[in-house]
Write a protein that holds these residues in place. Structure first.
Motif, PDB file in Angstrom:
ATOM      1  N   UNK A  38       1.124  -1.174  -0.048  1.00 20.46           N
ATOM      2  CA  UNK A  38      -0.111   0.095  -0.067  1.00 20.46           C
ATOM      3  C   UNK A  38       0.832   1.351  -0.481  1.00 20.46           C
ATOM      4  N   UNK A  39       2.062   1.012  -0.012  1.00 19.45           N
ATOM      5  CA  UNK A  39       2.592   2.377  -0.016  1.00 19.45           C
ATOM      6  C   UNK A  39       3.605   2.474  -1.326  1.00 19.45           C
ATOM      7  N   UNK A  40       3.114   2.301  -2.545  1.00 19.75           N
ATOM      8  CA  UNK A  40       3.973   2.836  -3.225  1.00 19.75           C
ATOM      9  C   UNK A  40       3.870   3.811  -3.735  1.00 19.75           C
ATOM     10  N   UNK A  49       8.218   2.220  -2.101  1.00 16.48           N
ATOM     11  CA  UNK A  49       8.514   1.960  -2.122  1.00 16.48           C
ATOM     12  C   UNK A  49       8.521   2.094  -3.831  1.00 16.48           C
ATOM     13  N   UNK A  50       9.779   1.693  -4.920  1.00 19.79           N
ATOM     14  CA  UNK A  50       9.565   2.309  -5.917  1.00 19.79           C
ATOM     15  C   UNK A  50       9.536   1.288  -6.876  1.00 19.79           C
ATOM     16  N   UNK A  51       9.890   1.615  -8.685  1.00 22.33           N
ATOM     17  CA  UNK A  51       9.687   0.519  -9.651  1.00 22.33           C
ATOM     18  C   UNK A  51      11.530   0.899  -9.986  1.00 22.33           C
ATOM     19  N   UNK A  52      12.090   0.238 -10.215  1.00 20.12           N
ATOM     20  CA  UNK A  52      13.518   0.619 -10.639  1.00 20.12           C
ATOM     21  C   UNK A  52      13.868  -0.046 -12.008  1.00 20.12           C
ATOM     22  N   UNK A  53      14.166  -0.048 -13.103  1.00 25.15           N
ATOM     23  CA  UNK A  53      15.011  -0.759 -14.483  1.00 25.15           C
ATOM     24  C   UNK A  53      16.326  -1.039 -13.712  1.00 25.15           C
ATOM     25  N   UNK A  54      16.421  -2.194 -13.765  1.00 25.32           N
ATOM     26  CA  UNK A  54      17.653  -3.109 -13.609  1.00 25.32           C
ATOM     27  C   UNK A  54      18.985  -2.946 -14.896  1.00 25.32           C
ATOM     28  N   UNK A  65      12.422  -5.226 -14.832  1.00 31.70           N
ATOM     29  CA  UNK A  65      11.627  -4.701 -12.855  1.00 31.70           C
ATOM     30  C   UNK A  65      12.121  -5.259 -11.676  1.00 31.70           C
ATOM     31  N   UNK A  66      12.302  -4.009 -11.093  1.00 29.09           N
ATOM     32  CA  UNK A  66      12.059  -5.041  -9.916  1.00 29.09           C
ATOM     33  C   UNK A  66      11.637  -3.483  -8.802  1.00 29.09           C
ATOM     34  N   UNK A  67      11.539  -4.075  -7.503  1.00 31.35           N
ATOM     35  CA  UNK A  67      11.188  -3.432  -6.449  1.00 31.35           C
ATOM     36  C   UNK A  67      11.587  -3.166  -5.437  1.00 31.35           C
ATOM     37  N   UNK A  68      12.076  -1.622  -5.256  1.00 38.68           N
ATOM     38  CA  UNK A  68      12.953  -1.280  -4.023  1.00 38.68           C
ATOM     39  C   UNK A  68      12.778   0.039  -3.246  1.00 38.68           C
ATOM     40  N   UNK A  69      13.093  -0.309  -2.677  1.00 33.24           N
ATOM     41  CA  UNK A  69      12.696   0.205  -1.190  1.00 33.24           C
ATOM     42  C   UNK A  69      13.154   1.646  -1.793  1.00 33.24           C
TER      43      UNK A  69
END
Length: 106
Positions: A38-40, A49-54, A65-69
């Protein structure tokens, strides 16, 4: 990058689930930091958290894409996570579960 609710959910599901925690609400990023579904994009939350292209130069497709704090990121040059926050396991044995998730600065 166009982000809709389906993409957010799909990236969320790539986070690490943990025994003893509801995986629909709690996951961990590649650094081990707790994130809350719920804290996106919530910068005011300890669990935002955010979405990061790795993948450098790659399109923003789910496989990249991966989820990261929010305070963590991915170091593309070294191909590894850049961790500023991780799970706080102070006082816990390695095999013990966490009752209430907490994070700590690295």
């Amino acid at each position: 990058m166009t982000i809709d609710e389906n993409l957010v959910q799909a990236v969320w599901e790539k986070g690490r689930g943990t025994l003893g925690q509801d995986i629909s609400e709690w996951r961990q990023d590649q650094c081990g930091a707790w994130i809350s579904r719920q804290k996106y994009n919530n910068a005011k939350s300890e669990y935002g958290w955010k979405i990061v292209n790795v993948k450098p130069g790659s399109p923003d497709h789910l496989e990249n894409l991966q989820p990261f704090h929010l305070e963590n990121d991915f170091d593309i040059a070294n191909d590894k996570p850049h961790c500023r926050v991780t799970a706080d396991r102070t006082g816990l044995m390695p095999t013990q579960g966490v009752d209430t998730p907490h994070n700590t600065s690295v």
